[in-house]
Design an enzyme around this catalytic site. Structure first.
Site, short mmCIF file in Angstrom:
data_model
loop_
_atom_site.label_atom_id
_atom_site.label_comp_id
_atom_site.label_asym_id
_atom_site.label_seq_id
_atom_site.Cartn_x
_atom_site.Cartn_y
_atom_site.Cartn_z
N CYS A 132 0.85 -1.20 0.00
CA CYS A 132 0.00 0.00 0.00
C CYS A 132 0.88 1.24 0.00
CB CYS A 132 -0.93 0.02 1.22
SG CYS A 132 -0.05 0.19 2.78
N CYS A 156 3.45 1.78 2.72
CA CYS A 156 4.76 1.12 2.57
C CYS A 156 5.76 2.08 1.92
CB CYS A 156 4.64 -0.14 1.72
SG CYS A 156 3.51 -1.37 2.36
N CYS A 190 48.92 -9.09 -12.46
CA CYS A 190 48.06 -8.67 -13.59
C CYS A 190 46.61 -8.59 -13.14
CB CYS A 190 48.21 -9.64 -14.75
SG CYS A 190 49.86 -9.70 -15.47
N ASP A 237 7.29 28.06 -31.77
CA ASP A 237 8.42 28.50 -32.59
C ASP A 237 8.01 28.32 -34.06
OD1 ASP A 237 11.19 29.15 -33.26
OD2 ASP A 237 11.32 27.04 -33.83
N ASP A 259 11.93 23.23 -31.54
CA ASP A 259 12.71 22.10 -32.06
C ASP A 259 14.21 22.35 -32.09
OD1 ASP A 259 12.74 23.99 -34.13
OD2 ASP A 259 13.00 22.41 -35.64
N ASP A 287 15.78 27.05 -28.91
CA ASP A 287 14.50 26.94 -28.21
C ASP A 287 14.66 26.35 -26.82
OD1 ASP A 287 13.06 27.85 -30.46
OD2 ASP A 287 13.04 25.84 -31.32
#
Length: 823
Positions: A13, A16, A87, A506, A711, A715
């Site tokens: 719920c 929680c 290594c 725009d 776009d 903008d």
């Protein structure tokens, strides 16, 4: 600071999720945490120097929940070049410095490296490169299955377990209910050897034994419920645990009394109440999980779009491989009827592609060499060869899935009210149940009556429906938008969009196509329009200006052969100058603005009326002169998109104030505004790129709630400043990143659809919240026995459990209605 996203299992719920958030509220190192009960998603910003992700997970586990880090992946590499354990240490140190690597295990003997990493911070390829940068050769041997698939299987497993528990509970609860309730019909229906009057101990013992398996399948309620209760943050499981434990323990007490000879307690057995409540809650959870599964179907649909296999061209031969093995740069062959497996660029072939599954655009598009294609779209006719440019989780499909999942897991401001209420609700309900028990008991109605009231109050008032009200609507709404090519990046945008009363558009690339085209050639002398186009093409083919592209493109369509030009010069803001070769007469060609004509003292005033007429139609005029004489003008315009007029008319009719912002001169701006039905006073013209944001601020100062649609890079500030920023997918990555909503079709009509989706989603949320508040309020009033003195009506705890489960399922089903609403 780091950000982690993961799943949390075991939440039942909103209390929680609220409890988990509260436990980190003042925790050192945790900046912000958001837990979504409906989706099970958690997002946390933390300082890794003060608290680790492991510590965060342990803290969540201590509260009784299971964190699942879906981004945690495991890869296994075969490493060549290791000569000693030194290594191993070199590679291990290099890996552990890599952001996102959780742990690594290396074995010098078999030359293997196992690496656990967070996929949202680092990729397997980056890990491989890190090993190679350390001076060793690494091959990827295997990788953990995709996290989306893992989540799918995890949920399937969870549903299977719940189903088994429900079946086991139902098998044992049916005989208990029969024994406890059948005497209401006819006591003779009880088998004689279990008669409560003749064999009360046997009657009670059978119910006790039958109830034990039911309690065992419901152990999770007690494990989580009491754990949170004792920690001071009770949740829905706490209410169920308290209610059923009270009924069960009192039944155990009655059994003891019967065993010692007080047979009157045979009427005080509540084993069937505890059993039926547990089974009904399990049934409710099962139905709820099935409904939740449907709310997430949009992500599943997106995942199912991607093909499993692909054909690549290697050494002149076609080879079929799993999609996961395609690398950037591979040549992929896609035949008619096949789905495109990756994002790429067509190298060879011509075809028609159905992109509706990604963009929502129903009309197939033609694609040829040099053009880009999107993964998961359908190649309908021609056979093509692609160069893979984006693979795996870098493809547009997976970016869309990520955006959808993040938005579905985010919280809208309206959810705060439900979260706050849910946070206090369980404590209040426990208090009401205790008070109601004491009141009825001391009024003389007896222990059994008072217990029934308390148990019913605890069970019926679980705030599960309240916790589901907001997130489920958002999950379905975001998914619905994704199916229609409208990507909502955060839930807050979905809430705010319905309140928008002003839209700033725009011009270039939003209202218009964003790609100039040649619209008119006007000759003022004997030379034909084709002659003028040839001269213009000859000088503009060397220019990179967007207007030059329009002339070059048009000339190529007309199959015109350009002249050879010497001494080419581009004058920024003025135009271009070129000279024909000596063989052609060495004549000087000028093509550009009025300023260029003025600089070279070329007369054009006698043609001003015709020129201004073209400008008033929205064209940008380019003057063409040869050897000091004006030959004519060429009109280039950024044409209006086909849907712009209809979209703006729709916005205006719905009561929205629509504005246009552009850097064009006022005459051109007004011409475009006239074409799309915009009033002149609603046009911001000659606006510098950096000043677009001020247009948005101006409207906001007028108390308007502003949506900005754009776009381009210029903008981005305005998109971020607006109350809701909408970017078209054809735009730049910067614009898309700054926006709240992304329109995959670059169609203004989708702005209206986004606003309509917001309105419907918010209406759905309000319906859910009203139903949840109403249900809990009325449910508690009935449960505490308020109507008993008036009508002799007392709610049975089993009916309360059924009603509680039904309320959650009802909220989910109402949310799912959004899927059926047309946009």
């Amino acid at each position: 600071m780091e950000k982690a996203n993961f799943k949390i299992q075991g939440m039942t719920c909103a209390s929680c999720s609220r409890g988990i958030e509260k436990s980190f509220a003042d925790h050192l190192g945790v900046e912000k945490i958001s837990v979504n009960f409906a989706s099970g998603d958690a997002s946390i910003d933390f300082d890794k120097n003060k608290i680790s992700l492991n510590d965060i997970f342990k803290k969540i586990e201590n509260k009784g929940y299971t964190p699942v880090d879906e981004s945690m992946q495991k890869v296994v590499f075969k490493i060549m070049g290791m000569h000693s354990d030194h290594c191993v240490m070199v590679i291990k140190n290099a890996l552990m410095k890599l952001k996102g690597v959780f742990s690594s295990e290396l074995n010098f003997a078999n030359a293997y490296a196992k690496v656990n990493y967070h996929s949202y911070l680092v990729t397997a390829e980056e890990i491989r490169k890190t090993i190679e940068d350390a001076g060793y050769k690494a091959w990827l041997l295997s990788s953990k299955e995709d996290s989306f698939q893992k989540e799918k299987e995890m949920k399937k497993r969870e549903l299977t377990v719940l189903k088994r528990k429900l079946i086991v509970g139902a098998i044992f609860v049916i005989p208990i209910v029969y024994l406890a309730m059948i005497d209401l019909v006819d006591e003779a229906l009880i088998p004689s050897f279990l008669s409560p009057n003749t064999f009360p101990f046997r009657f009670a013992l059978v119910q006790l034994v039958l109830s034990l398996p039911i309690v065992l399948v419901g152990y999770q309620f007690y494990k989580i419920g009491f754990k949170n209760l004792f920690k001071g943050s009770p949740n829905m499981d706490s209410l169920i645990a308290l209610g059923t434990a009270a009924a069960y323990l009192y039944s155990d007490f009655s059994f003891y009394k019967i065993a010692v000879g007080e047979h009157s307690y045979v009427k005080n057995l509540y084993f069937e109440t505890a059993g039926v409540i547990i089974v009904l809650i399990l049934l409710g959870r099962y139905l709820e999980m099935l409904a939740k599964k449907r709310t997430f179907s949009s992500v599943k649909k997106l995942l199912d779009l991607n093909p499993k296999k692909a054909t690549i061209l290697k050494n002149g031969e076609e080879k079929v491989i799993p999609v996961e093995e395609i690398k950037v740069g591979d040549i992929v062959v896609v035949k008619p009827g096949e789905k495109i497996p990756i994002d790429g660029e067509i190298l060879q072939g011509q075809t028609t592609i159905d992109e509706s599954m990604i963009t929502g655009e129903s009309i197939p598009v033609n694609r040829g060499a040099g053009e880009k294609v999107i993964g998961a779209t359908l190649n309908k006719f021609g056979s093509i060869q692609l160069k893979a440019t984006r693979v795996g989780k870098d493809t547009m499909l997976y970016q869309i899935i990520r955006l959808v999942q993040e938005a579905q897991g985010s919280k809208a401001p309206i959810a705060r009210l439900a979260d706050i209420v849910s946070g206090y609700f369980v404590n209040v309900v426990i208090g009401i149940a205790l008070i109601s028990f004491l009141v009825w008991y001391f009024l003389g109605f007896g222990f059994s009556f008072a217990l029934t009231v308390a148990v019913t109050t605890l069970i019926i008032a679980c705030p599960c429906a309240l916790g589901l009200a907001t997130p489920t609507s958002i999950i379905v709404g975001v998914g619905k938008g994704a199916e229609k090519g409208i990507l909502i990046k955060k839930a807050e945008a979905l809430e705010i969009a319905e309140k928008v009363d002003a839209i700033v558009l725009d011009k270039t690339g939003t209202i218009t196509e964003g790609k100039p085209v040649l619209t008119k050639i006007l000759s003022f002398g004997e030379k034909s329009e084709r002659d003028l186009l040839k001269l213009a093409f000859s000088v503009e083919k060397k220019s990179s200006h967007p207007l030059a592209e329009a002339i070059v493109s048009h000339a190529k369509k007309e199959k015109i052969t350009p002249l050879t030009i010497d001494n080419f010069k581009e004058i920024p803001g003025h135009g271009v100058v070129g000279q024909m070769t000596a063989e052609m007469g060495a004549e000087k060609i000028l093509l550009g603005t009025r300023k260029l004509m003025n600089d070279f003292k070329i007369e054009y005033e006698s043609h001003l009326e015709q020129i201004e007429r073209l400008e008033n139609q929205g064209s940008t005029i380019m003057f063409l002169a040869l050897n000091g004489v004006l030959l004519g003008v060429i009109g280039v315009a950024d044409v209006v998109k086909g849907s712009s007029l209809a979209a703006i008319e729709k916005f205006t009719k719905s009561g929205l104030a629509v504005y246009m912002v552009t850097g064009d001169n006022k005459r051109t701006a007004k011409a475009i505004a006239k074409k799309v039905g915009l009033a002149e006073e609603n046009v911001f013209a000659e606006v510098l790129p950096q000043d677009k944001v001020n247009c948005v601020k101006t409207l906001q100062k007028q108390k308007k709630l502003v949506a900005m649609v754009g776009d381009g890079i210029n903008d981005a500030p305005a998109l971020a400043q607006a109350d809701v920023g909408l970017a078209v997918k054809a735009g730049t990555d910067v614009a898309i990143e700054s926006a709240d909503i992304v329109l995959m079709k670059s169609d203004l009509l989708d702005v209206g659809k986004a606003i309509e989706l917001s309105k419907r989603t918010m209406r759905n949320i309000k319906e859910n919240l009203f139903f949840s508040f109403f249900y809990n309020s009325v449910g508690i009033l009935i449960a505490v026995g308020l109507f008993y003195p008036l009508a002799g009506f007392l709610l049975n705890p089993m009916v309360g459990a059924l009603a509680m489960s039904a309320s959650s399922v009802s909220v989910l089903l109402n949310s799912l209605r959004l899927k059926t609403m047309p946009l």
